[in-house]
Design an enzyme around this catalytic site. Structure first.
Site, PDB file in Angstrom:
ATOM      1  N   CYS A  88       0.851  -1.202   0.000  1.00 34.58           N
ATOM      2  CA  CYS A  88       0.000   0.000   0.000  1.00 34.58           C
ATOM      3  C   CYS A  88       0.884   1.247   0.000  1.00 34.58           C
ATOM      4  CB  CYS A  88      -0.905   0.023   1.233  1.00 34.58           C
ATOM      5  SG  CYS A  88      -2.110  -1.317   1.305  1.00 34.58           S
TER       6      CYS A  88
ATOM      7  N   ASP B  96      38.050   6.040  20.798  1.00 32.80           N
ATOM      8  CA  ASP B  96      38.683   7.231  21.359  1.00 32.80           C
ATOM      9  C   ASP B  96      39.016   6.935  22.830  1.00 32.80           C
ATOM     10  OD1 ASP B  96      39.302  10.067  21.797  1.00 32.80           O
ATOM     11  OD2 ASP B  96      37.417  10.062  22.919  1.00 32.80           O
TER      12      ASP B  96
END
Length: 669
Positions: free
Chosen positions: A15, A396
């Protein structure tokens, strides 16, 4: 112009495909995003060539309804009526009176009219745009069944009517869709409820002190502080200082905009550079919270490759089913000459193979995967990351592997105003070292010297009219005026409690690790040794971090970057998967595909839930494929000679159960 429309009546992914195909044909439409899961259509179009009303008319001409966010549908009432009528038909089949058959006919006709209305709308829309969907199969099957029953009832065709077939077919399918929608809406509601709690912190200035508050605790008239890397959390007016802000999230303008005293700041814009104070003009309900809800909706609107594949399969599968259904009718009629039996097999094939399970297999599993992530404090901005494979994780150090809250343990002052100057520069930055200096000065009752035009250079330091506060060649933080050294600052940062556990977990998964840090090599070696990380790079600037990611990718690695600061953003943007620590800067969170709201340990949760979600998707797709592979031959009469066959209403029940099985598999823990 960009318009967001709430559309009701979509019953499957095809749809949504029908709406998308139709809208893209309109002159002036630039982009169309249709989300079956959200019942939402997003259209970008040229206002000079097209208006919003024309777009609405096209959607409604397909049988769908454009409504407000508060639109109410009577799905439950219609479903209850269908069950009442279907059960009544079954009772009338057992309770023989002169009125039993006429009453069955009337009730089945009512079920077809009220319960089948949405299927007819969807079927008509699919025919208009030549995109097959579930509605088309249900409409064909129930209509053919009802038509044959009426022709038998009026003795036009031989045989007995089976009014219960069309009634139960629609009832079973609507029940499956109702349960699917209920689970989906509960999941979406839970997502929105979670987002209402997991918002950013606002820096509010109270009696000269900086306080962190949630947006709900900030009121109109409060003064907030904004620094580079911050996202503007609430609509406000700049009353002191100046900023460069990125408003692309709101306006689409990619270039930073200069903001001075008196200018308005829009919630959702990003501070590129500068430091300022701003007065709040709009409260929580009309500002940043809406961006969070929008983020949920956008993440659900994005389709991973698995979902796009399932959507395409559903489209062609409908055409295949219609052809097989016709072939079953033809073969059985030529073989037996029994019209009723031929119709029975043809209808059973149509109904049993509705691609409901295929349609919801991926989106429902993704919705539940997102919900599980959010409950664990893992914010996934794009569900496509569930599919991404990772060979190496680049971590990091400061703020990611360490707490990111370094303590100032020693100071060497070479000028009596050095500490006040350092505090004045630190006010303009969100870097952990700057925060530590500000906290130290606040504890000592030292007021900062107000400095103009402070500019932060990520990975280097803060500049203002010849003054510099940042990393020295020796590896510690220094305050300089030109070449003259004014002060030196020495910090200590602790490893996060969960860092070792996370590193060990990633290694067990066979993922390689690489650590990046701007610190000196000695500190990097110490942390790497403590965590047993073999590869690392020290004294890394933002461009160095980016280069590491590019080099790893050139070697064929699929790279994930986990960071928290402005200097991590370039590497995160380049990575195959970027993960931001929730306590980090807003710029890192803006770039990140995934945000760990509860810290580094969330990385383990993300990988666990990522694997579980993809496993659920594959299980759902396998079951949907296995079900159709088994059920279509049975519905076509393969075992009829052995006394086993499927009546159309039983086929409808099996189809509903197949969809329900996908729902249950998606929601199970």
């Amino acid at each position: 112009m960009r318009a967001v429309l709430k559309v009701s009546g979509m019953t499957c992914v095809n749809c949504a495909k029908a709406i998308e195909v139709s809208l893209k044909k309109l002159k002036g439409v630039q982009e169309v995003y249709v989300s079956f899961e959200l019942g939402r259509v997003v259209v970008e179009f040229n206002e000079e060539l097209l208006d919003l009303e024309s777009i609405k008319q096209v959607i409604e001409s397909l049988g769908y309804k454009v409504e407000s966010a508060k639109g109410k549908e009577k799905n439950l009432e219609v479903l209850l009526f269908c069950w009442f009528a279907s059960i009544s038909i079954m009772i009338l089949m057992l309770w023989h009176t002169p009125y039993s058959l006429p009453l069955q006919a009337i009730l089945s006709l009512l079920v077809q009219a009220f319960g089948g209305y949405t299927f007819y709308k969807g079927a008509i829309s699919s025919i208009k745009v030549r995109v097959g969907n579930m509605d088309l199969l249900v409409a064909l099957g129930s209509t053919a069944s009802l038509l044959y029953s009426f022709l038998s009832f009026f003795k036009i065709l031989p045989g007995e009517p089976f009014f219960e077939t069309s009634a139960f077919l629609i009832t079973f399918v609507k029940t499956g869709k109702f349960l699917e929608e209920w689970v989906k809406s509960k999941a979406l509601k839970s997502l929105r409820d979670l987002f209402a709690l997991q918002t950013i912190k606002v820096k509010v200035l109270k009696d000269g002190k900086e306080e962190l508050k949630s947006p709900q605790e900030v009121f109109i008239g409060d003064v907030i502080l904004l620094r580079s890397g911050d996202m503007v959390p609430l609509d406000c007016k700049l009353i002191e200082g100046s900023l460069e802000v990125d408003e692309s999230l709101i306006s689409g303008e990619s270039l930073p905009v200069k903001k001075s005293v008196g200018d308005k700041l829009i919630s959702g814009s990003l501070v590129v550079s500068g430091f300022a104070k701003a007065k709040v003009e709009k409260g929580f309900s009309s500002s940043y919270a809406n961006l969070l809800v929008k983020l949920v909706e956008e993440s659900l609107s994005k389709k991973p490759s698995l979902q796009r594949l399932a959507d395409r399969f559903s489209h062609y599968f409908v055409q295949f089913v219609v052809a097989v259904s016709f072939l079953a009718f033809l073969l059985w009629y030529l073989k037996t000459g029994d019209l009723r039996l031929s119709v029975n097999f043809s209808l059973a094939v149509l109904v049993v193979s509705c691609p409901c399970a295929f349609g919801i297999a991926v989106p429902l599993a993704l919705v539940m995967g997102l919900l599980r992530c959010y409950r664990k404090g893992v914010l996934v901005k794009n569900p496509a990351v569930f599919e991404r494979q990772v060979d190496i994780v680049v971590l990091d150090k400061t703020g990611t592997l360490t707490e990111g809250k370094p303590q100032l343990v020693d100071i060497k002052l070479y000028d009596e105003t050095a500490l006040k100057l350092a505090c004045g520069l630190a006010v303009a930055s969100n870097h952990p070292y700057s925060i530590a200096i500000r906290q130290y000065c606040q504890q000592k009752g030292i007021s900062p010297i107000e400095l103009q035009e402070c500019k932060e250079e990520p990975g280097t330091g803060i500049y203002s009219n010849g003054l510099f506060l940042g990393r020295s060649e020796e590896g510690h933080v220094a305050l300089k005026e030109g070449n003259r050294l004014l002060a030196e600052f020495f910090f200590e940062d602790k490893l996060r409690e969960e860092a070792k556990e996370v590193v060990s977990y990633l290694k067990r998964k066979g993922i390689k690790l690489f650590m990046l840090t701007g610190d000196k090599k000695e500190k990097a070696i110490k942390i790497a040794k403590e965590l047993d990380i073999d590869q690392f790079l020290a004294e890394a600037k933002p461009e160095d971090k980016l280069k590491v990611v590019e080099e790893l990718q050139s070697k064929g690695y699929r790279v994930a970057v986990v960071g928290d600061g402005i200097n991590d953003a370039p590497a995160m943007a380049k990575a195959d998967l970027s993960v931001a620590i929730g306590s980090g800067t807003d710029l890192a969170k803006r770039v990140g595909d995934v945000i760990l709201l509860k810290g580094l340990k969330g990385l383990m949760d993300f990988f666990e839930l990522k694997d579980k979600t993809i496993r659920r998707v594959k299980e759902n797709l396998f079951w949907a494929f296995f079900y159709n592979t088994l059920s279509i031959p049975l519905a076509g009469g393969l075992l009829y000679s052995k006394g086993f066959y499927l009546k159309p209403e039983l086929a409808g029940l099996l189809m509903a159960l197949s969809s329900l099985s996908v729902v249950l598999n998606s929601v199970r823990k």
